[in-house]
Design a protein around this motif. Structure first.
Motif, PDB file in Angstrom:
ATOM      1  N   SER A 124      -0.292   6.192   6.339  1.00 60.13           N
ATOM      2  CA  SER A 124      -0.520   4.781   6.636  1.00 60.13           C
ATOM      3  C   SER A 124      -1.843   4.337   6.030  1.00 60.13           C
ATOM      4  O   SER A 124      -2.843   5.033   6.137  1.00 60.13           O
ATOM      5  CB  SER A 124      -0.547   4.603   8.158  1.00 60.13           C
ATOM      6  N   THR A 125      -1.857   3.161   5.379  1.00 59.37           N
ATOM      7  CA  THR A 125      -3.069   2.703   4.706  1.00 59.37           C
ATOM      8  C   THR A 125      -3.794   1.629   5.507  1.00 59.37           C
ATOM      9  O   THR A 125      -3.196   0.922   6.316  1.00 59.37           O
ATOM     10  CB  THR A 125      -2.741   2.153   3.305  1.00 59.37           C
ATOM     11  N   ILE A 126      -5.093   1.493   5.238  1.00 52.75           N
ATOM     12  CA  ILE A 126      -5.904   0.519   5.950  1.00 52.75           C
ATOM     13  C   ILE A 126      -5.430  -0.909   5.661  1.00 52.75           C
ATOM     14  O   ILE A 126      -5.444  -1.752   6.544  1.00 52.75           O
ATOM     15  CB  ILE A 126      -7.415   0.678   5.623  1.00 52.75           C
ATOM     16  N   GLY A 127      -5.000  -1.179   4.427  1.00 50.94           N
ATOM     17  CA  GLY A 127      -4.519  -2.512   4.092  1.00 50.94           C
ATOM     18  C   GLY A 127      -3.357  -2.927   4.976  1.00 50.94           C
ATOM     19  O   GLY A 127      -3.314  -4.046   5.474  1.00 50.94           O
ATOM     20  N   GLY A 128      -2.437  -2.026   5.208  1.00 50.29           N
ATOM     21  CA  GLY A 128      -1.297  -2.315   6.067  1.00 50.29           C
ATOM     22  C   GLY A 128      -1.677  -2.407   7.528  1.00 50.29           C
ATOM     23  O   GLY A 128      -1.099  -3.182   8.291  1.00 50.29           O
ATOM     24  N   ASN A 129      -2.670  -1.630   7.941  1.00 56.15           N
ATOM     25  CA  ASN A 129      -3.127  -1.674   9.327  1.00 56.15           C
ATOM     26  C   ASN A 129      -3.781  -3.001   9.650  1.00 56.15           C
ATOM     27  O   ASN A 129      -3.668  -3.498  10.763  1.00 56.15           O
ATOM     28  CB  ASN A 129      -4.136  -0.555   9.604  1.00 56.15           C
ATOM     29  N   ILE A 130      -4.476  -3.562   8.681  1.00 54.97           N
ATOM     30  CA  ILE A 130      -5.181  -4.822   8.905  1.00 54.97           C
ATOM     31  C   ILE A 130      -4.214  -5.990   8.926  1.00 54.97           C
ATOM     32  O   ILE A 130      -4.367  -6.917   9.694  1.00 54.97           O
ATOM     33  CB  ILE A 130      -6.281  -5.025   7.841  1.00 54.97           C
ATOM     34  N   CYS A 131      -3.199  -5.939   8.070  1.00 55.56           N
ATOM     35  CA  CYS A 131      -2.227  -7.051   8.010  1.00 55.56           C
ATOM     36  C   CYS A 131      -1.463  -7.100   9.250  1.00 55.56           C
ATOM     37  O   CYS A 131      -0.975  -7.422  10.004  1.00 55.56           O
ATOM     38  CB  CYS A 131      -1.282  -6.872   6.843  1.00 55.56           C
TER      39      CYS A 131
ATOM     40  N   ALA B 196       6.395  -4.672   3.656  1.00 51.85           N
ATOM     41  CA  ALA B 196       6.005  -4.245   2.309  1.00 51.85           C
ATOM     42  C   ALA B 196       7.168  -4.367   1.325  1.00 51.85           C
ATOM     43  O   ALA B 196       7.064  -3.948   0.174  1.00 51.85           O
ATOM     44  CB  ALA B 196       5.493  -2.806   2.329  1.00 51.85           C
ATOM     45  N   SER B 197       8.279  -4.932   1.773  1.00 52.31           N
ATOM     46  CA  SER B 197       9.449  -5.107   0.910  1.00 52.31           C
ATOM     47  C   SER B 197       9.424  -6.506   0.288  1.00 52.31           C
ATOM     48  O   SER B 197       9.186  -7.485   0.989  1.00 52.31           O
ATOM     49  CB  SER B 197      10.740  -4.950   1.723  1.00 52.31           C
ATOM     50  N   PRO B 198       9.679  -6.603  -1.016  1.00 53.62           N
ATOM     51  CA  PRO B 198       9.645  -7.907  -1.691  1.00 53.62           C
ATOM     52  C   PRO B 198      10.904  -8.733  -1.425  1.00 53.62           C
ATOM     53  O   PRO B 198      11.757  -8.920  -2.302  1.00 53.62           O
ATOM     54  CB  PRO B 198       9.495  -7.529  -3.163  1.00 53.62           C
TER      55      PRO B 198
ATOM     56  N   GLY C 145       0.858  -1.189   0.000  1.00 55.24           N
ATOM     57  CA  GLY C 145       0.000   0.000   0.000  1.00 55.24           C
ATOM     58  C   GLY C 145       0.889   1.232   0.000  1.00 55.24           C
ATOM     59  O   GLY C 145       1.591   1.507  -0.961  1.00 55.24           O
ATOM     60  N   GLY C 146       0.918   1.920   1.128  1.00 56.47           N
ATOM     61  CA  GLY C 146       1.710   3.138   1.237  1.00 56.47           C
ATOM     62  C   GLY C 146       3.192   2.903   1.481  1.00 56.47           C
ATOM     63  O   GLY C 146       4.011   3.804   1.334  1.00 56.47           O
ATOM     64  N   GLY C 147       3.559   1.699   1.889  1.00 57.57           N
ATOM     65  CA  GLY C 147       4.964   1.390   2.143  1.00 57.57           C
ATOM     66  C   GLY C 147       5.511   2.043   3.393  1.00 57.57           C
ATOM     67  O   GLY C 147       6.718   2.250   3.513  1.00 57.57           O
ATOM     68  N   SER C 148       4.637   2.354   4.346  1.00 55.63           N
ATOM     69  CA  SER C 148       5.094   3.057   5.555  1.00 55.63           C
ATOM     70  C   SER C 148       5.537   2.119   6.669  1.00 55.63           C
ATOM     71  O   SER C 148       6.014   2.578   7.699  1.00 55.63           O
ATOM     72  CB  SER C 148       3.993   3.990   6.065  1.00 55.63           C
TER      73      SER C 148
ATOM     74  N   LEU D  35       2.353  -6.340  -5.849  1.00 57.61           N
ATOM     75  CA  LEU D  35       0.980  -5.929  -6.132  1.00 57.61           C
ATOM     76  C   LEU D  35       0.775  -4.610  -5.400  1.00 57.61           C
ATOM     77  O   LEU D  35       0.609  -4.577  -4.185  1.00 57.61           O
ATOM     78  CB  LEU D  35       0.000  -6.995  -5.653  1.00 57.61           C
ATOM     79  N   ASP D  36       0.857  -3.519  -6.142  1.00 59.66           N
ATOM     80  CA  ASP D  36       0.799  -2.173  -5.570  1.00 59.66           C
ATOM     81  C   ASP D  36      -0.649  -1.691  -5.546  1.00 59.66           C
ATOM     82  O   ASP D  36      -1.228  -1.370  -6.582  1.00 59.66           O
ATOM     83  CB  ASP D  36       1.666  -1.228  -6.395  1.00 59.66           C
ATOM     84  N   LEU D  37      -1.230  -1.633  -4.352  1.00 59.41           N
ATOM     85  CA  LEU D  37      -2.619  -1.210  -4.188  1.00 59.41           C
ATOM     86  C   LEU D  37      -2.732   0.222  -3.673  1.00 59.41           C
ATOM     87  O   LEU D  37      -3.805   0.645  -3.229  1.00 59.41           O
ATOM     88  CB  LEU D  37      -3.343  -2.179  -3.247  1.00 59.41           C
TER      89      LEU D  37
END
Length: 149
Positions: free
Chosen positions: A142-149, A84-86, A75-78, A93-95
């Motif tokens: 910060s994105t919701i996708g990252g917060n949930i993971c 978030a690093s490959p 997501g935001g990569g924060s 998959l950049d959302l």
């Protein structure tokens, strides 16, 4: 993980292009931009997919599964943890562009896409008199996708 030969990589790139079209990026700049998160540890992926439609995601994941290609969702990569690093290369998959926020006041629900920023979600729900409690100092990016993971 076994390293692919150059011809295998070219064939896989062609398959990915057929699957998701111009949502796939292979240039150095695009790949580097998603190679790290807030931890600053860089792992260069083979490709970046910025889906425009849900079917792009489906096709990407089906192909990744068939070819045993690692996929890192971003997501935001924060993140400061490297999540978030490959780490294993593969595809990112950049959302981050998926930012829609849809409030349904009648049902009392908020439908958000994974790239929606926490601060934007909080502002949207406040307009209905609601409250979204998580309040990280990084809520501006910060994105919701990252917060949930």
């Amino acid at each position: 993980m076994k390293k692919n030969s150059k011809s295998d990589s070219v064939a896989l790139e062609k398959r990915l292009r057929r699957a998701v079209g111009d949502a796939a990026f292979f240039d150095q700049k695009s790949r580097f931009e998603v190679s790290y998160d807030g931890s600053k540890l860089s792992f260069l992926p083979d490709a970046v997919v910025r889906p425009r439609h849900e079917h792009d995601i489906r096709r990407l994941l089906l192909l990744a599964n068939r070819t045993r290609t690692p996929v890192t969702v971003r997501g935001g990569g924060s993140s400061l943890t490297g999540s978030a690093s490959p780490l294993r290369g593969g595809w990112v998959l950049d959302l981050s562009g998926w930012t829609a926020i849809d409030l349904d006041a009648e049902q009392g629900l908020v439908d958000v896409q994974p790239g929606s920023r926490i601060g934007d979600i909080q502002s949207a729900v406040e307009s209905e008199g609601w409250f979204y409690p998580p309040d990280p100092s990084s809520k501006a990016y910060s994105t919701i996708g990252g917060n949930i993971c």
